[in-house]
Motif scaffolding. Sequence first.
Motif, PDB file in Angstrom:
ATOM      1  N   LEU A 148       0.824  -1.205   0.000  1.00 15.25           N
ATOM      2  CA  LEU A 148       0.000   0.000   0.000  1.00 15.25           C
ATOM      3  C   LEU A 148       0.861   1.259   0.000  1.00 15.25           C
ATOM      4  O   LEU A 148       0.574   2.225  -0.726  1.00 15.25           O
ATOM      5  CB  LEU A 148      -0.927  -0.002   1.225  1.00 15.25           C
ATOM      6  CG  LEU A 148      -1.860   1.189   1.382  1.00 15.25           C
ATOM      7  CD1 LEU A 148      -2.805   1.288   0.194  1.00 15.25           C
ATOM      8  CD2 LEU A 148      -2.661   1.085   2.689  1.00 15.25           C
ATOM      9  N   ALA A 149       1.937   1.264   0.797  1.00 15.32           N
ATOM     10  CA  ALA A 149       2.845   2.407   0.837  1.00 15.32           C
ATOM     11  C   ALA A 149       3.518   2.611  -0.514  1.00 15.32           C
ATOM     12  O   ALA A 149       3.697   3.753  -0.969  1.00 15.32           O
ATOM     13  CB  ALA A 149       3.892   2.203   1.930  1.00 15.32           C
ATOM     14  N   VAL A 184      10.257  19.333  -0.293  1.00 15.82           N
ATOM     15  CA  VAL A 184      11.033  18.230   0.270  1.00 15.82           C
ATOM     16  C   VAL A 184      12.098  17.774  -0.717  1.00 15.82           C
ATOM     17  O   VAL A 184      13.249  17.492  -0.332  1.00 15.82           O
ATOM     18  CB  VAL A 184      10.106  17.051   0.648  1.00 15.82           C
ATOM     19  CG1 VAL A 184      10.921  15.876   1.168  1.00 15.82           C
ATOM     20  CG2 VAL A 184       9.089  17.485   1.687  1.00 15.82           C
ATOM     21  N   ILE A 185      11.753  17.698  -1.998  1.00 13.36           N
ATOM     22  CA  ILE A 185      12.718  17.280  -3.018  1.00 13.36           C
ATOM     23  C   ILE A 185      13.894  18.254  -3.077  1.00 13.36           C
ATOM     24  O   ILE A 185      15.064  17.836  -3.148  1.00 13.36           O
ATOM     25  CB  ILE A 185      12.030  17.177  -4.394  1.00 13.36           C
ATOM     26  CG1 ILE A 185      11.019  16.023  -4.397  1.00 13.36           C
ATOM     27  CG2 ILE A 185      13.064  16.976  -5.503  1.00 13.36           C
ATOM     28  CD1 ILE A 185      10.197  15.932  -5.655  1.00 13.36           C
ATOM     29  N   ILE A 186      13.583  19.538  -3.039  1.00 12.81           N
ATOM     30  CA  ILE A 186      14.649  20.549  -3.059  1.00 12.81           C
ATOM     31  C   ILE A 186      15.517  20.432  -1.808  1.00 12.81           C
ATOM     32  O   ILE A 186      16.750  20.573  -1.873  1.00 12.81           O
ATOM     33  CB  ILE A 186      14.038  21.960  -3.169  1.00 12.81           C
ATOM     34  CG1 ILE A 186      13.378  22.131  -4.538  1.00 12.81           C
ATOM     35  CG2 ILE A 186      15.105  23.031  -2.959  1.00 12.81           C
ATOM     36  CD1 ILE A 186      12.631  23.437  -4.688  1.00 12.81           C
ATOM     37  N   PHE A 212      13.899   8.213   1.031  1.00 16.03           N
ATOM     38  CA  PHE A 212      13.328   9.170   1.970  1.00 16.03           C
ATOM     39  C   PHE A 212      11.809   9.071   2.019  1.00 16.03           C
ATOM     40  O   PHE A 212      11.219   8.923   3.097  1.00 16.03           O
ATOM     41  CB  PHE A 212      13.745  10.598   1.582  1.00 16.03           C
ATOM     42  CG  PHE A 212      13.204  11.655   2.513  1.00 16.03           C
ATOM     43  CD1 PHE A 212      13.889  12.011   3.655  1.00 16.03           C
ATOM     44  CD2 PHE A 212      11.996  12.288   2.243  1.00 16.03           C
ATOM     45  CE1 PHE A 212      13.396  12.969   4.526  1.00 16.03           C
ATOM     46  CE2 PHE A 212      11.488  13.246   3.104  1.00 16.03           C
ATOM     47  CZ  PHE A 212      12.192  13.586   4.236  1.00 16.03           C
ATOM     48  N   PHE A 213      11.161   9.137   0.874  1.00 15.59           N
ATOM     49  CA  PHE A 213       9.694   9.131   0.849  1.00 15.59           C
ATOM     50  C   PHE A 213       9.131   7.764   1.236  1.00 15.59           C
ATOM     51  O   PHE A 213       8.083   7.680   1.877  1.00 15.59           O
ATOM     52  CB  PHE A 213       9.187   9.545  -0.531  1.00 15.59           C
ATOM     53  CG  PHE A 213       9.256  11.017  -0.786  1.00 15.59           C
ATOM     54  CD1 PHE A 213       8.353  11.871  -0.166  1.00 15.59           C
ATOM     55  CD2 PHE A 213      10.212  11.555  -1.620  1.00 15.59           C
ATOM     56  CE1 PHE A 213       8.404  13.246  -0.384  1.00 15.59           C
ATOM     57  CE2 PHE A 213      10.274  12.925  -1.851  1.00 15.59           C
ATOM     58  CZ  PHE A 213       9.371  13.767  -1.221  1.00 15.59           C
ATOM     59  N   PHE A 214       9.816   6.685   0.856  1.00 14.29           N
ATOM     60  CA  PHE A 214       9.331   5.351   1.185  1.00 14.29           C
ATOM     61  C   PHE A 214       9.367   5.117   2.700  1.00 14.29           C
ATOM     62  O   PHE A 214       8.410   4.592   3.288  1.00 14.29           O
ATOM     63  CB  PHE A 214      10.171   4.297   0.466  1.00 14.29           C
ATOM     64  CG  PHE A 214       9.567   2.926   0.494  1.00 14.29           C
ATOM     65  CD1 PHE A 214       8.257   2.716   0.099  1.00 14.29           C
ATOM     66  CD2 PHE A 214      10.310   1.830   0.899  1.00 14.29           C
ATOM     67  CE1 PHE A 214       7.694   1.444   0.105  1.00 14.29           C
ATOM     68  CE2 PHE A 214       9.759   0.553   0.914  1.00 14.29           C
ATOM     69  CZ  PHE A 214       8.455   0.370   0.520  1.00 14.29           C
ATOM     70  N   ALA A 348      13.542   9.298   8.667  1.00 13.82           N
ATOM     71  CA  ALA A 348      13.657   9.245   7.201  1.00 13.82           C
ATOM     72  C   ALA A 348      14.820  10.109   6.743  1.00 13.82           C
ATOM     73  O   ALA A 348      15.592   9.723   5.846  1.00 13.82           O
ATOM     74  CB  ALA A 348      12.351   9.708   6.557  1.00 13.82           C
ATOM     75  N   TYR A 349      14.976  11.279   7.375  1.00 13.77           N
ATOM     76  CA  TYR A 349      16.084  12.174   7.033  1.00 13.77           C
ATOM     77  C   TYR A 349      17.425  11.556   7.399  1.00 13.77           C
ATOM     78  O   TYR A 349      18.380  11.594   6.607  1.00 13.77           O
ATOM     79  CB  TYR A 349      15.905  13.518   7.750  1.00 13.77           C
ATOM     80  CG  TYR A 349      17.162  14.357   7.767  1.00 13.77           C
ATOM     81  CD1 TYR A 349      17.577  15.039   6.627  1.00 13.77           C
ATOM     82  CD2 TYR A 349      17.936  14.460   8.923  1.00 13.77           C
ATOM     83  CE1 TYR A 349      18.734  15.806   6.642  1.00 13.77           C
ATOM     84  CE2 TYR A 349      19.086  15.221   8.946  1.00 13.77           C
ATOM     85  CZ  TYR A 349      19.488  15.880   7.804  1.00 13.77           C
ATOM     86  OH  TYR A 349      20.632  16.628   7.813  1.00 13.77           O
TER      87      TYR A 349
END
Length: 373
Positions: A148-149, A184-186, A212-214, A348-349
């Motif tokens: 789902l993620a 966030v991408i920047i 990061f996003f996962f 995540a960071y």
Amino acid sequence: MSLGRLKCLSVAVFSLVCLTIPGILRAQGEGGGEIVNTFTPEHPEDKFNPGKEMLDHVADAHEFHFFTVPGEHGHDFHATIPLPVILYSPERGLDFFMSSKFEHGHAVHNGYKLVEHDIVPVDANGQKDAAVSVYDFSLTKNTVQLILALVILVWIMTSIAKKYKSGVGVTSAPKGLQNAVESVIIFVRDEIAKPNMSHKYGKYLPYLLTVFFFILINNIFGLIPGSANVTGNISFTAVLGLISLVAILISTNKHFWGHIFWFPGVPVPVKIMMLPVELLGVFTKPFALIIRLFANMTAGHIIILSFVSLIFIFAEMTKVAGIGFSPVSIAFAVFIYVIEILVAFIQAYIFTNLTAVFIGQAIGDHHLEEANH
């Protein structure tokens, strides 16, 4: 702020539901109704076990379990979402059915029984059959939530990509979710990739953004009551760590291995001493990534559950103590819950940043290094 309030409300409701479950607080009065003991289980195993409850919460399972309402004569109501069970046994062949057939571990189906969180083959007497081997390919709650993620991640990124192709964010300002994700991408590009990888950052930026996003999506999902704590599963973090190790090793060159096997600028005896340390360091770096993410995400859930469990622990003393302490317990649980929202972003960071640091070390700025010698 609205997301934070929603999370706080969710954990508060979850805690109150747990508090109001009938049957947990059994008041037994003696001498004119005076409460002597509010939790007197008929069987020792009925006593509330906080350690078991916490481990059950963070463990994988064959269903999404939200809460249980005790009924008469052991007929409890379980609010669950059953998941598909896929089993293969060389002796019995392939089996496919829903986990609800096990009736939460109380029933045997097709010669299999659910014991704790594992499916085991049993004989006609309901005992474990050692002569039968079984391979479990079931869609557990960790697997379903992971899929789902992944679907949500792909949907977010593809929808944003379509907006850029249509000109939104290029000829005009980005809008809505696109605006938030672009920030966030920047940030990942300018604060993580560029400082650690210099001019080669573009090659690794897609991987860093995916990681990061996962991780972030799975961290946030794990904060929903009844969901799976995927990032608190050592198997999940181990796979991420191994992928990062592969990325690190692919990025290495002769200069990197030269510093590992024969560190320049130091005496030969020191080089011999440093060789096993430097070689071990290649593998301890991804291992640190694995343990850090796993430990931090598991610890947050354990702390929240510890505060909620205090309600039931005090309730075993007296019903009044359980009810009286519940506001304090819920307040602390909500506070830690808010902190966990911040931790979801921080972890995540950290994982992404350390991955970039390790890859950057593998790449190295060797032209600058050679100029300094």
